[in-house]
Structures are given as structure tokens and as C-alpha cells.
Write an enzyme that holds these catalytic residues in place. Structure first.
Site, PDB file in Angstrom:
ATOM      1  N   ASP A 150      57.233  43.209  31.064  1.00  0.00           N
ATOM      2  CA  ASP A 150      56.260  42.776  32.074  1.00  0.00           C
ATOM      3  C   ASP A 150      56.792  43.106  33.469  1.00  0.00           C
ATOM      4  O   ASP A 150      58.003  43.272  33.664  1.00  0.00           O
ATOM      5  CB  ASP A 150      56.043  41.254  31.998  1.00  0.00           C
ATOM      6  N   ARG A 201      51.265  49.704  31.177  1.00  0.00           N
ATOM      7  CA  ARG A 201      50.133  48.776  31.341  1.00  0.00           C
ATOM      8  C   ARG A 201      49.808  48.752  32.834  1.00  0.00           C
ATOM      9  O   ARG A 201      50.696  48.557  33.660  1.00  0.00           O
ATOM     10  CB  ARG A 201      50.543  47.380  30.881  1.00  0.00           C
TER      11      ARG A 201
HETATM   12  P1  FDA Z   1      40.271  40.260  39.373  1.00  0.00           P
HETATM   13  O1  FDA Z   1      41.244  39.128  39.602  1.00  0.00           O
HETATM   14  O2  FDA Z   1      39.887  41.100  40.530  1.00  0.00           O
HETATM   15  O3  FDA Z   1      38.973  39.636  38.714  1.00  0.00           O
HETATM   16  C1  FDA Z   1      37.859  40.443  38.376  1.00  0.00           C
HETATM   17  C2  FDA Z   1      36.908  39.659  37.509  1.00  0.00           C
HETATM   18  O4  FDA Z   1      37.527  39.357  36.250  1.00  0.00           O
HETATM   19  C3  FDA Z   1      36.524  38.308  38.083  1.00  0.00           C
HETATM   20  O5  FDA Z   1      35.440  38.422  38.980  1.00  0.00           O
HETATM   21  C4  FDA Z   1      36.152  37.548  36.827  1.00  0.00           C
HETATM   22  O6  FDA Z   1      34.893  37.959  36.371  1.00  0.00           O
HETATM   23  C5  FDA Z   1      37.182  38.042  35.850  1.00  0.00           C
HETATM   24  N1  FDA Z   1      38.420  37.183  35.874  1.00  0.00           N
HETATM   25  C6  FDA Z   1      39.602  37.507  36.417  1.00  0.00           C
HETATM   26  N2  FDA Z   1      40.505  36.496  36.257  1.00  0.00           N
HETATM   27  C7  FDA Z   1      39.832  35.516  35.625  1.00  0.00           C
HETATM   28  C8  FDA Z   1      40.198  34.207  35.199  1.00  0.00           C
HETATM   29  N3  FDA Z   1      41.421  33.705  35.388  1.00  0.00           N
HETATM   30  N4  FDA Z   1      39.269  33.473  34.576  1.00  0.00           N
HETATM   31  C9  FDA Z   1      38.010  33.967  34.368  1.00  0.00           C
HETATM   32  N5  FDA Z   1      37.595  35.202  34.767  1.00  0.00           N
HETATM   33  C10 FDA Z   1      38.501  35.957  35.381  1.00  0.00           C
HETATM   34  N6  FDA Z   1      50.275  40.755  36.368  1.00  0.00           N
HETATM   35  C11 FDA Z   1      51.499  41.113  36.801  1.00  0.00           C
HETATM   36  O7  FDA Z   1      51.782  41.042  38.004  1.00  0.00           O
HETATM   37  N7  FDA Z   1      52.450  41.539  35.891  1.00  0.00           N
HETATM   38  C12 FDA Z   1      52.185  41.650  34.567  1.00  0.00           C
HETATM   39  O8  FDA Z   1      53.067  42.054  33.795  1.00  0.00           O
HETATM   40  C13 FDA Z   1      50.896  41.281  34.118  1.00  0.00           C
HETATM   41  N8  FDA Z   1      50.577  41.363  32.783  1.00  0.00           N
HETATM   42  C14 FDA Z   1      49.262  41.174  32.393  1.00  0.00           C
HETATM   43  C15 FDA Z   1      48.907  41.402  31.060  1.00  0.00           C
HETATM   44  C16 FDA Z   1      47.590  41.305  30.669  1.00  0.00           C
HETATM   45  C17 FDA Z   1      47.218  41.565  29.236  1.00  0.00           C
HETATM   46  C18 FDA Z   1      46.583  40.979  31.638  1.00  0.00           C
HETATM   47  C19 FDA Z   1      45.134  40.926  31.273  1.00  0.00           C
HETATM   48  C20 FDA Z   1      46.937  40.712  32.947  1.00  0.00           C
HETATM   49  C21 FDA Z   1      48.281  40.777  33.335  1.00  0.00           C
HETATM   50  N9  FDA Z   1      48.667  40.501  34.649  1.00  0.00           N
HETATM   51  C22 FDA Z   1      49.941  40.837  35.056  1.00  0.00           C
HETATM   52  C23 FDA Z   1      47.740  39.775  35.571  1.00  0.00           C
HETATM   53  C24 FDA Z   1      46.981  40.710  36.503  1.00  0.00           C
HETATM   54  O9  FDA Z   1      47.847  41.248  37.470  1.00  0.00           O
HETATM   55  C25 FDA Z   1      45.849  39.950  37.222  1.00  0.00           C
HETATM   56  O10 FDA Z   1      46.386  38.932  38.008  1.00  0.00           O
HETATM   57  C26 FDA Z   1      44.808  39.350  36.296  1.00  0.00           C
HETATM   58  O11 FDA Z   1      44.539  40.189  35.208  1.00  0.00           O
HETATM   59  C27 FDA Z   1      43.476  39.139  37.072  1.00  0.00           C
HETATM   60  O12 FDA Z   1      43.040  40.369  37.609  1.00  0.00           O
HETATM   61  P2  FDA Z   1      41.808  41.210  37.031  1.00  0.00           P
HETATM   62  O13 FDA Z   1      42.232  42.618  36.877  1.00  0.00           O
HETATM   63  O14 FDA Z   1      41.252  40.575  35.835  1.00  0.00           O
HETATM   64  O15 FDA Z   1      40.763  41.267  38.238  1.00  0.00           O
END
Ligand code: FDA
Length: 324
Positions: A150, A201
Site C-alpha cells: 500500500d 494500483r
Molecule cells: P472520490 O473520493 O473523489 O469519490 C468519488 C465518488 O465515489 C463519491 O462521489 C462517491 O459517490 C463515491 N465514494 C467515495 N468514497 C466513498 C465513501 N467513503 N462512501 C461512499 N461513497 C464513496 N489510498 C492511499 O492513499 N493509499 C492506498 O494504498 C490506498 N489503497 C486503496 C485500495 C482500494 C481498493 C481503494 C478502493 C482505495 C484505496 N485508497 C488508498 C483510498 C483512495 O486513495 C481514496 O481515498 C478513496 O478510494 C476515495 O476516493 P475515490 O477514488 O473513490 O473518489
């Protein structure tokens, strides 16, 4: 390093409405309060935290992963725990990661493990950390499993990428890494890593980083994410598209189609309990999806991060309290 300090840094900057920003800072402040930590840790599971943190022990993860596999999804676990600051703490974490590898393989699950280098000595001994990760990879390799490192706060990005490079150069190919689109440096990092035969990732990034090194607006973070996708999908060995954002998912799908990327070279990844409609759509389309569900004693910090990403998630707590 305290767990709460991790939470305070652990909320990704997003351009959001004022109400959202106020709610997010309120959740952040609450996350720093030992009283809230005690309260949520004691009662949170009963009130609904299980929606995001389905397990506290490895034994409980197994049936959840079996069910995910039955639905057609792959799985990945990991560990919630405080940073290791002594060799003894590294040994405890390494033992737990090794247990995860052995158990998931013994159960025949389509699942793997994400490692956090803060659990394995990145803050005090890089050689000890490297040897620990190498041992875990070798154990995983014997079971045909791939592990991913990660990405955590910016202070450890260099050490994390150096560790990945050294592992690849030592001939280990069952390892992946993570790049965060909010960091200015990630574009160059991607270019430097691609020649290694990259398994990456892509995430937006979950830590609070200063504007000198990180984009703070959603538009810039998203543009950077798409730019990473554009180069990673056609050139990396495997790109894990880890986002719940429907716009990013559509962007990825259009690149996959345009470049005719085969399903062995990408997978979507989402967190357990989040964006369930998107998860169902991806599975229904027959696309590869992996669901992440870590467990461990410090799940409070992870939960607060998910609540701060989307304060509307707090309503499940209110509902949980009212239904009692
Ligand atoms: P964003 O936060 O812009 O959200 C876009 C849309 O997605 C929202 O409008 C909503 O619809 C939906 N959504 C997002 N978060 C939600 C929530 N909590 N509840 C409900 N809906 C939600 N980060 C990091 O720094 N190091 C890492 O190693 C990892 N590893 C990792 C693994 C996996 C499998 C995932 C999915 C995520 C990570 N992350 C991570 C976290 C990542 O950096 C990020 O903070 C979250 O995925 C939220 O960002 P989104 O890309 O979803 O978009």
C-alpha cells in the site's frame, strides 16, 4: 506514532462544497479525540460500522471472502494496526501478514494481501523492513499469491518505491505497488517504474498532504488520475483501478476499449461496503473486481476516513442508534 495522528493526516483533500468541508473537518477533529475513539470502538460495530469494517479477526474474514468469491469478486485483506517502532513490533505484524497469506491460500480463496510498510519498519530500519517484505513475498510466492505494498503518507513514498524497485530487481515478480494521483510526483514515478514491469494500483490518495506536493482540487486530482490511467493501462503489466468514482471508472473503461486491454491486465478495486451499485454494475458486466476488507484492532481510524470521505455515511450511525 499515534493512530489518531494517522487519521488526522488520512483524509484526502477534495474540492467539495462548504457543508461537506465543514462536516469533514468536524469528523477529523472527532477522529483525534480519544473519547470518540473509545466510544466508537466500544459501540461502533453495534451501531453499523460493520457496513465498512466487516471483520475484526482473520477467522471472520474467511466467510466474507468466500461470499465475495461466490458473487464473482476477488478480495484483498490487510491489517489495521499502529506503526511499528521496534523490531519486536515488526515481528508481530510480519507474523500476522504471514498468517493471512497461509490462511487465504489454505482456504482456496481468490484473495490476497496488502502490506503497509509502516507496520514493517519504514520509520526506523529500511533493511529490516526489506527483509521482512521479501520473506512475506517468498511465502506468498510458494502459494501462488501476489502481495501489494500500500502507499501511505508522502514521508514514506521514496522508501516505498525504493523497496518495490529492489524487490523487482531481486527477481521477485509477485509484488505490486500503489501510486496516488494527488501527488505531483506520481506522473514521474510512473514513468520511472514502468520499465520494471509494473503492477500498480492507482488511487486518488487518502492522506492530507500540503499544496506544495499535492493537488487539492478534485478537478486536478481527477485529471491526474486519468493521465496515470492513460499511461498505465497500455504499458503496465497490471493496472488496478481503485476508485468508487463513476467518472474515473468510465474513463478507464474507454481506455480499456480503445487500447483493447485484455482482462488479465487490469482489475477494478473498491472498498468493502462502498459504492455497492458500482460494484454490482462491474460484476454484471463481467469485469474483474477486487474488494478490499482489512481488519485489526485500530479499525476506528479506517472508519473515520471513510466517514470523512462521504459525511453522508454518518446517517447509518444515526439510523443504527434510532433502531435500537
Ligand atoms: P472520490 O473520493 O473523489 O469519490 C468519488 C465518488 O465515489 C463519491 O462521489 C462517491 O459517490 C463515491 N465514494 C467515495 N468514497 C466513498 C465513501 N467513503 N462512501 C461512499 N461513497 C464513496 N489510498 C492511499 O492513499 N493509499 C492506498 O494504498 C490506498 N489503497 C486503496 C485500495 C482500494 C481498493 C481503494 C478502493 C482505495 C484505496 N485508497 C488508498 C483510498 C483512495 O486513495 C481514496 O481515498 C478513496 O478510494 C476515495 O476516493 P475515490 O477514488 O473513490 O473518489
Amino acid at each position: 506514532m499515534s493512530t489518531n495522528a494517522t487519521v488526522a493526516r488520512g483524509i484526502g483533500p477534495r474540492a467539495a462544497g462548504l457543508g461537506h468541508q465543514i462536516a469533514r473537518s468536524a469528523i477529523l477533529r472527532a477522529a483525534d479525540s480519544p473519547r470518540v475513539n473509545r466510544l466508537v470502538s466500544r459501540h461502533g460495530m453495534r451501531l453499523g460500522a460493520r457496513q465498512f469494517v466487516p471483520a475484526e479477526k482473520l477467522d471472520e474474514i474467511v466467510p466474507i471472502f468466500r461470499e465475495l468469491n461466490a458473487q464473482g469478486a476477488r478480495a484483498v485483506t490487510g491489517l489495521f494496526d499502529d506503526y511499528a517502532l521496534t523490531p519486536a513490533q515488526v515481528a508481530v505484524h510480519e507474523h500476522e501478514y504471514a498468517r493471512q497469506v497461509a490462511r487465504l491460500a489454505d482456504e482456496g480463496l481468490d484473495a490476497n494481501v496488502g502490506l503497509k510498510l509502516t507496520h514493517l519498519g519504514v520509520y526506523f530500519d529500511h533493511e529490516l523492513m526489506f527483509q521482512s517484505v521479501a520473506r512475506l513475498l517468498d511465502q506468498a510466492g510458494e502459494r501462488g499469491m501476489r502481495l501489494r505494498i500500500d502507499m501511505e503518507e508522502s514521508a514514506v513514498v521514496d522508501a516505498t518505491l525504493d523497496c518495490y524497485r529492489r524487490l523487482r530487481e531481486s527477481g521477485r515478480d509477485n509484488v505490486g505497488v500503489v501510486l496516488q494521483s494527488y501527488l505531483h510526483r506520481s506522473s514521474d514515478d510512473l514513468n520511472r517504474l514502468l520499465p520494471l514491469g509494473l503492477n500498480v494500483r492507482l488511487v486518488k490518495g487518502a492522506y492530507l498532504e500540503p499544496a506544495q506536493i499535492a493537488f487539492h482540487s478534485k478537478a486536478e486530482i481527477d485529471a491526474s488520475y486519468v493521465s496515470l490511467l492513460e499511461r498505465s493501462l497500455p504499458h503496465a503489466e497490471l493496472t488496478a483501478i481503485a476508485t468508487h468514482d463513476p467518472v474515473m471508472i468510465r474513463a478507464a473503461l474507454s481506455i480499456i476499449e480503445r487500447e483493447a486491454i485484455t482482462p488479465d491486465r487490469f482489475e477494478f478495486q473498491m472498498l468493502y461496503g462502498i459504492a455497492l451499485a458500482e460494484q454490482r454494475r462491474i460484476l454484471a458486466a463481467g469485469l474483474p473486481l477486487r474488494i478490499a476488507a482489512p481488519y485489526g484492532p485500530t479499525w476506528f481510524t479506517y472508519l473515520m476516513r471513510r466517514l470523512a470521505e462521504r459525511p453522508a455515511n454518518l446517517t447509518f450511525f444515526v439510523r443504527g442508534a434510532l433502531n435500537r
